[in-house]
Design a protein around this motif. Structure first.
Motif, PDB file in Angstrom:
ATOM      1  N   ASN A 132      -8.012  42.618 -21.999  1.00  0.00           N
ATOM      2  CA  ASN A 132      -6.957  42.793 -23.235  1.00  0.00           C
ATOM      3  C   ASN A 132      -6.872  41.991 -24.208  1.00  0.00           C
ATOM      4  OD1 ASN A 132      -6.296  45.588 -21.824  1.00  0.00           O
ATOM      5  ND2 ASN A 132      -4.755  44.211 -20.626  1.00  0.00           N
ATOM      6  N   GLN A 133      -6.859  40.757 -23.870  1.00  0.00           N
ATOM      7  CA  GLN A 133      -6.883  39.782 -25.234  1.00  0.00           C
ATOM      8  C   GLN A 133      -7.789  38.626 -24.654  1.00  0.00           C
ATOM      9  OE1 GLN A 133      -2.862  39.539 -26.029  1.00  0.00           O
ATOM     10  NE2 GLN A 133      -2.505  38.199 -24.289  1.00  0.00           N
ATOM     11  N   LEU A 134      -7.944  37.709 -25.455  1.00  0.00           N
ATOM     12  CA  LEU A 134      -8.505  36.627 -24.938  1.00  0.00           C
ATOM     13  C   LEU A 134      -7.562  35.503 -24.286  1.00  0.00           C
ATOM     14  CD1 LEU A 134     -10.972  35.482 -27.844  1.00  0.00           C
ATOM     15  CD2 LEU A 134     -11.664  36.802 -25.769  1.00  0.00           C
ATOM     16  N   PRO A 135      -7.686  34.897 -23.341  1.00  0.00           N
ATOM     17  CA  PRO A 135      -6.644  34.258 -22.539  1.00  0.00           C
ATOM     18  C   PRO A 135      -6.275  33.248 -23.299  1.00  0.00           C
ATOM     19  CG  PRO A 135      -8.960  33.460 -21.631  1.00  0.00           C
ATOM     20  CD  PRO A 135      -9.148  34.599 -22.688  1.00  0.00           C
ATOM     21  N   ALA A 136      -4.926  32.799 -23.171  1.00  0.00           N
ATOM     22  CA  ALA A 136      -4.418  31.478 -23.474  1.00  0.00           C
ATOM     23  C   ALA A 136      -4.550  30.485 -22.964  1.00  0.00           C
ATOM     24  CB  ALA A 136      -2.769  31.671 -23.812  1.00  0.00           C
ATOM     25  N   PRO A 137      -4.454  29.271 -23.401  1.00  0.00           N
ATOM     26  CA  PRO A 137      -5.086  27.928 -22.607  1.00  0.00           C
ATOM     27  C   PRO A 137      -3.947  27.249 -21.792  1.00  0.00           C
ATOM     28  CG  PRO A 137      -4.532  27.386 -24.839  1.00  0.00           C
ATOM     29  CD  PRO A 137      -4.300  28.672 -24.840  1.00  0.00           C
ATOM     30  N   VAL A 138      -3.705  28.506 -20.645  1.00  0.00           N
ATOM     31  CA  VAL A 138      -2.551  27.922 -19.866  1.00  0.00           C
ATOM     32  C   VAL A 138      -3.000  28.552 -18.561  1.00  0.00           C
ATOM     33  CG1 VAL A 138      -0.759  27.925 -21.517  1.00  0.00           C
ATOM     34  CG2 VAL A 138      -1.392  30.055 -20.052  1.00  0.00           C
ATOM     35  N   PRO A 139      -2.561  27.587 -17.515  1.00  0.00           N
ATOM     36  CA  PRO A 139      -3.030  28.447 -16.140  1.00  0.00           C
ATOM     37  C   PRO A 139      -2.436  29.641 -15.777  1.00  0.00           C
ATOM     38  CG  PRO A 139      -1.995  26.099 -15.813  1.00  0.00           C
ATOM     39  CD  PRO A 139      -1.848  26.560 -17.187  1.00  0.00           C
ATOM     40  N   GLN A 140      -3.329  30.673 -15.257  1.00  0.00           N
ATOM     41  CA  GLN A 140      -2.811  31.971 -15.206  1.00  0.00           C
ATOM     42  C   GLN A 140      -3.859  32.520 -14.181  1.00  0.00           C
ATOM     43  OE1 GLN A 140      -3.708  34.402 -18.846  1.00  0.00           O
ATOM     44  NE2 GLN A 140      -4.037  32.442 -19.953  1.00  0.00           N
ATOM     45  N   THR A 141      -3.523  33.895 -13.983  1.00  0.00           N
ATOM     46  CA  THR A 141      -4.325  34.743 -13.004  1.00  0.00           C
ATOM     47  C   THR A 141      -4.553  35.988 -13.946  1.00  0.00           C
ATOM     48  OG1 THR A 141      -3.452  34.107 -10.927  1.00  0.00           O
ATOM     49  CG2 THR A 141      -4.722  36.126 -11.038  1.00  0.00           C
ATOM     50  N   ILE A 142      -5.694  36.512 -14.192  1.00  0.00           N
ATOM     51  CA  ILE A 142      -6.226  37.663 -15.186  1.00  0.00           C
ATOM     52  C   ILE A 142      -6.752  38.613 -14.279  1.00  0.00           C
ATOM     53  CG2 ILE A 142      -7.428  38.258 -17.218  1.00  0.00           C
ATOM     54  CD1 ILE A 142      -6.984  35.553 -18.124  1.00  0.00           C
ATOM     55  N   TRP A 143      -6.420  40.049 -14.535  1.00  0.00           N
ATOM     56  CA  TRP A 143      -6.943  41.200 -14.073  1.00  0.00           C
ATOM     57  C   TRP A 143      -7.826  41.953 -15.350  1.00  0.00           C
ATOM     58  CZ3 TRP A 143      -6.837  42.363  -8.934  1.00  0.00           C
ATOM     59  CH2 TRP A 143      -5.910  41.682  -8.021  1.00  0.00           C
TER      60      TRP A 143
END
Length: 289
Positions: free
Chosen positions: A20-31
């Motif tokens: 949906n959008q480029l990831p922010a530079p933070v730890p995360q889980t992305i679907w």
């Protein structure tokens, strides 16, 4: 009439991930919205598009001794494409591309291109006399071939992609080329850069601006502008620049003037972004006419 085009360099196996959008530079889980693997890189993109337009393509590339290489061979086994492969001990080039619906992209070179100490150029030199034009892509392994390519008398085109006007890496390709394509992403004053390249003896220079279209400067000082052709739905922008290059070159080899070449490039690029592949199944000579 179809032309025979030699393309040097640029195949990879890519993992395309739509977000949906480029990831922010933070730890995360992305679907992701979706993800898939596909042949990629600039040589593959140009070859597939030009072959779809009816041209005979000889593509020279480096591939490793791995399953990725076999997948690339299979995906490039198309009518009109002849592969000349130099097999290397280095693994086949691989990318991970993070994409958004707006066309934003982050490319991760998880397996960089091979840079062998030597390359057997005899298969290329043997077939050079049967080709009408050479596309020298900016792979490091192609650099040693630029001198004898220039001396061969064959027209040489190159695509500098996101050139920043200062990286000396690109200079050998600039020196060898008759025609240059580049993108304005890293060029705040792209017109000045284009003028410099024309003063260096180029026939014309084409600068693409993504969804903002393209600009051409010819050796006689003419500036031409081409708007991007709008499409109702953008599916995947990977390869749009190579599609634009291919549509332009196709029309040029047909004898089209530079304005109609720009229009054909814009149409090929528009068709590309409506497909998740590097070439749209709707790309035909008639579609660009």
């Amino acid at each position: 009439m179809p032309s025979s085009i030699m393309i040097l360099g640029g195949t990879s196996l890519d993992t395309i991930i739509h977000l949906n959008q480029l990831p922010a530079p933070v730890p995360q889980t992305i679907w992701p919205q979706r993800a898939y693997r596909s042949v990629g890189s600039t040589g593959a993109g140009k070859s597939l598009n030009l072959a779809a337009l009816g041209h005979r393509i000889i593509l020279h590339t480096l591939l490793g001794r791995d399953g990725e290489a076999e997948t690339i061979r299979q995906q490039l086994a198309k009518p009109g494409i002849r592969l000349l492969v130099e097999t290397t001990d280095t693994s086949t080039e691989q990318h991970v591309n993070l994409m958004t619906a707006a066309g934003e992209r982050i490319s991760l070179f998880v397996q960089p291109p091979a840079e062998p100490e030597t390359v057997d150029w005899q298969p290329v030199q043997k077939r050079l006399p049967e080709t009408d034009l050479v596309v020298a892509n900016i792979l490091a392994y192609v650099k040693p071939a630029l001198g004898w390519l220039r001396e061969s008398g064959r027209p040489v085109w190159t695509d500098l992609h996101d050139y920043d006007d200062s990286d000396s890496y690109h200079q050998p390709f600039i020196d060898a080329a008759d025609v240059i394509f580049l993108a304005s992403d890293k060029l705040p004053d792209y017109r000045r850069t284009m003028e410099q390249l024309i003063r260096g003896g180029k026939s014309f220079v084409v600068c693409t601006h993504g969804s903002a279209g393209a600009t051409l400067l010819s050796s006689d000082g003419r500036w031409l502008e081409q708007a991007a052709i709008r499409v109702p739905d953008v599916i995947d922008t990977n390869g749009a620049g190579d599609a634009f290059f291919s549509g332009f070159l196709h029309r040029y080899l047909q004898g089209g003037n530079l304005k109609t070449c720009l229009r054909a490039g814009a149409m090929a690029g528009a068709l590309c972004v409506t497909s998740q592949d590097l070439v749209s199944n709707r790309l035909t000579p008639e579609a660009l006419a």
